[in-house]
Design an enzyme around this catalytic site. Structure first.
Site, PDB file in Angstrom:
ATOM      1  N   LYS A   1     -16.855   9.967 -35.220  1.00 20.37           N
ATOM      2  CA  LYS A   1     -16.127   8.732 -35.613  1.00 20.37           C
ATOM      3  C   LYS A   1     -14.498   8.501 -35.305  1.00 20.37           C
ATOM      4  O   LYS A   1     -14.060   7.498 -34.891  1.00 20.37           O
ATOM      5  CB  LYS A   1     -16.277   8.581 -37.040  1.00 20.37           C
ATOM      6  CG  LYS A   1     -17.659   8.052 -37.317  1.00 20.37           C
ATOM      7  CD  LYS A   1     -18.165   8.086 -38.957  1.00 20.37           C
ATOM      8  CE  LYS A   1     -18.767   9.343 -39.050  1.00 20.37           C
ATOM      9  NZ  LYS A   1     -19.901   9.762 -38.449  1.00 20.37           N
TER      10      LYS A   1
ATOM     11  N   GLU B   1       4.855   0.911 -20.953  1.00 19.47           N
ATOM     12  CA  GLU B   1       4.858   2.354 -20.731  1.00 19.47           C
ATOM     13  C   GLU B   1       3.654   3.010 -21.760  1.00 19.47           C
ATOM     14  O   GLU B   1       3.137   3.842 -21.304  1.00 19.47           O
ATOM     15  CB  GLU B   1       5.969   2.910 -21.268  1.00 19.47           C
ATOM     16  CG  GLU B   1       7.353   2.641 -20.018  1.00 19.47           C
ATOM     17  CD  GLU B   1       8.746   3.174 -20.518  1.00 19.47           C
ATOM     18  OE1 GLU B   1       8.874   4.240 -20.246  1.00 19.47           O
ATOM     19  OE2 GLU B   1       9.376   2.259 -21.249  1.00 19.47           O
TER      20      GLU B   1
ATOM     21  N   THR C   1       0.945  -1.190   0.111  1.00 18.94           N
ATOM     22  CA  THR C   1      -0.032  -0.070   0.103  1.00 18.94           C
ATOM     23  C   THR C   1       0.929   1.149   0.003  1.00 18.94           C
ATOM     24  O   THR C   1       2.053   1.336   0.728  1.00 18.94           O
ATOM     25  CB  THR C   1      -0.942  -0.131   1.271  1.00 18.94           C
ATOM     26  OG1 THR C   1       0.052   0.252   2.578  1.00 18.94           O
ATOM     27  CG2 THR C   1      -1.724  -1.022   1.472  1.00 18.94           C
TER      28      THR C   1
ATOM     29  N   SER D   1      17.897   0.462 -26.310  1.00 20.72           N
ATOM     30  CA  SER D   1      18.054   1.964 -26.387  1.00 20.72           C
ATOM     31  C   SER D   1      19.037   2.240 -27.519  1.00 20.72           C
ATOM     32  O   SER D   1      19.756   1.549 -27.988  1.00 20.72           O
ATOM     33  CB  SER D   1      18.714   2.446 -25.202  1.00 20.72           C
ATOM     34  OG  SER D   1      19.291   3.683 -25.430  1.00 20.72           O
TER      35      SER D   1
HETATM   36  N1  ARG Z   1     -20.373  12.347 -43.164  1.00 19.24           N
HETATM   37  C1  ARG Z   1     -21.691  12.471 -42.485  1.00 19.24           C
HETATM   38  C2  ARG Z   1     -21.432  12.115 -40.663  1.00 19.24           C
HETATM   39  O1  ARG Z   1     -20.490  11.138 -40.627  1.00 19.24           O
HETATM   40  C3  ARG Z   1     -22.801  11.969 -42.830  1.00 19.24           C
HETATM   41  C4  ARG Z   1     -24.182  12.565 -42.427  1.00 19.24           C
HETATM   42  C5  ARG Z   1     -24.147  13.763 -43.231  1.00 19.24           C
HETATM   43  N2  ARG Z   1     -25.556  14.383 -43.379  1.00 19.24           N
HETATM   44  C6  ARG Z   1     -25.961  15.481 -43.728  1.00 19.24           C
HETATM   45  N3  ARG Z   1     -27.136  15.914 -43.650  1.00 19.24           N
HETATM   46  N4  ARG Z   1     -24.979  16.159 -43.967  1.00 19.24           N
HETATM   47  O2  ARG Z   1     -22.255  12.412 -39.942  1.00 19.24           O
END
Ligand code: ARG
Length: 471
Positions: free
Chosen positions: A337, A302, A167, A289
């Site tokens: 995304k 790491e 600890t 290294s």
């Molecule tokens: N490439 C856009 C996205 O990933 C797709 C949707 C776009 N929609 C629009 N109404 N411009 O969100």
């Protein structure tokens, strides 16, 4: 816009515009560079949409067949690397619609009937997540299985391998190596459980929500949901196109998983140091290294620690992006995304690399045992020995504390002081014998050999249940 215009390479939405999109606009707003990897999911969603259009009579059977065949052809092009993008392809969805229309002609221009990219993209991302979350869970389980193999191996030594438990990174009490490794497994199994919970909630099809409000055409969202294998269909079209909770959940699950991996990583950095000397990495899982010839570094460990920062950042970035958005779709949502893909990619690589590193490392059990048998780690046992003979714990704590203090001050072994102590003596000295202290930790879930088989049984069952949640 006619299929001729599509074939000639204008943006799909170009109808109400006189001028073509500026290069800077396309460069800034495109998402193709990172959403390409959704191609297979977009095709699954598009095929489900076309089948639904045929089933409700919006598209005739012959057109449906033509478009489905074109979608398959596009899939083959992607799979073989033959697909050619055009400058007007904003994202993977427009690229595929454009190509389908080039292949299928007029029927292809019917594919987007009753559909918007807003429900289309939400569908493709959910399909991607369903697959990737399951893959991720399987890699977490691989790591858990590796930890458990090493735990079993450590317990099958005679005596079972023990090491100091800490600890505050200070010697505390001895624990079995199996117990230590399993502590990480329990955390990882909770990660798998969280991924399964997330998967359950995200298993809802948004297709049929259109841009935001459904359709004046007689769409059947449950038809497309069922053909894509979704467990449910959206109840509210606005929610369907603007909900990114499932991505936030995945990013949280991964951030916490990443924190668990970071903690494992930090430990291996310590364990492989000259100061600890508890483990030696296999050459294949260590780095050297460029300047210091003697170095053997734990870079995997790491980076597992270092990359946890961006996993937390990806979650934070997404939540901040979402927080001000009014209903329904806003282009901001396109920003969902990159963090998603990055977190999934990074944590998958971390899991695979750490699993290999732990599988192939050698434990320096002699150093572990020497650390575990240091006198100071017996202090609590001495106090509890006095408690067993009726002394209040606080008083016993004081007695042993004094022995520790005298031992340090006079440079005398604790065992010598215990032997001559009026309340302790020869019987208590036997607590210092090798392995005795860890053997006395017999409580359920405790760190000693008596509790170990029960813990293993529970862990094996938990692994089975976690796996079953993804079958
Ligand atoms: N490439 C856009 C996205 O990933 C797709 C949707 C776009 N929609 C629009 N109404 N411009 O969100």
């Amino acid at each position: 816009m006619s299929e001729k215009e599509v074939a000639s390479g204008a943006a799909l939405w170009h109808g109400r515009f006189e001028a073509s999109p500026a290069e800077e606009l396309m460069a800034y707003t495109e998402s193709l560079s990172f959403d390409k990897r959704l191609w297979a999911d977009d095709i699954v969603g598009s095929k489900a949409h076309v089948s639904m259009l045929v089933s409700v009579g919006i598209m005739n059977e012959s057109d449906g067949k033509t478009v489905l065949a074109a979608l398959d052809e596009v899939g083959t092009e992607f799979a073989s690397g033959a697909f050619v993008y055009e400058a007007t392809d904003e994202d993977i969805h427009t690229a595929i619609e454009r190509r389908v229309t080039q292949i299928a002609g007029e029927p292809g221009a019917r594919i987007h009937t009753g559909r918007s990219r807003n429900d289309q993209v939400a569908t493709a991302v959910r399909l991607w997540c369903k697959r990737e979350v399951a893959v991720l869970a399987s890699f977490v389980l691989n790591l858990v299985n590796t930890l458990e193999d090493r735990a079993l191996e450590a317990d099958s030594c005679t005596p079972p391998t023990r090491l100091p438990g800490y600890t505050h990174v200070q010697h505390a009490q001895p624990v079995l190596l199996s117990h230590h490794l399993r502590a990480h497994s329990w955390a990882l199994l909770r990660d798998v459980d969280r991924l399964a919970d997330t998967l359950q909630r995200l298993d809802v099809s948004p297709l049929g929500a259109g841009a935001l409000a459904g359709s004046s055409l007689p769409l059947d969202p449950s038809h497309s949901a069922a053909s894509m294998g979704f467990g449910g269909t959206f109840a509210n079209s606005l929610d369907a196109v603007s909900d990114r909770d499932f991505i936030a959940e995945i990013l949280f699950d991964i951030a916490l998983l990443g924190v668990h991996l970071s903690r494992i990583g930090e430990e291996w950095v310590l364990w492989t140091s000259a100061e600890f000397g508890f483990a030696v990495l296999d050459d294949a899982y260590a780095t050297g290294s460029s300047m210091l010839p003697q170095k053997k570094n734990a870079d995997i460990a790491e980076l597992a620690r270092g990359k946890s920062g961006r996993l937390i950042g990806n979650l934070t970035g997404l939540l901040v992006m979402l927080k001000g958005l009014p209903l329904a779709y806003n282009r901001d949502l396109q920003e969902d995304k990159e963090p998603l893909f990055d977190s999934v990619d990074q944590v998958r690589r971390a899991l695979i690399a750490l699993t290999g590193m732990i599988k192939t490392a050698r434990f320096e059990t002699e150093n572990m045992i020497a650390g575990a048998d240091a006198e100071a780690l017996v202090a609590t046992d001495l106090a509890e020995w006095l408690v067993e003979r009726g002394m209040p714990f606080r008083e016993a704590h004081g007695v042993v504390g004094k022995i520790v203090r005298d031992s340090i001050a006079t440079n005398t072994p604790m065992a010598t002081l215990v032997l001559s102590h009026p309340l302790l003596g020869g019987d208590a000295v036997s607590l210092f014998d090798a392995g005795v202290a860890v053997g006395r930790r017999q409580t359920p879930g405790g760190a000693g050999p008596v509790a170990s088989p029960e813990q293993r049984a529970r862990l094996v069952e938990a692994i089975r249940q976690a796996k079953a949640r993804f079958e």
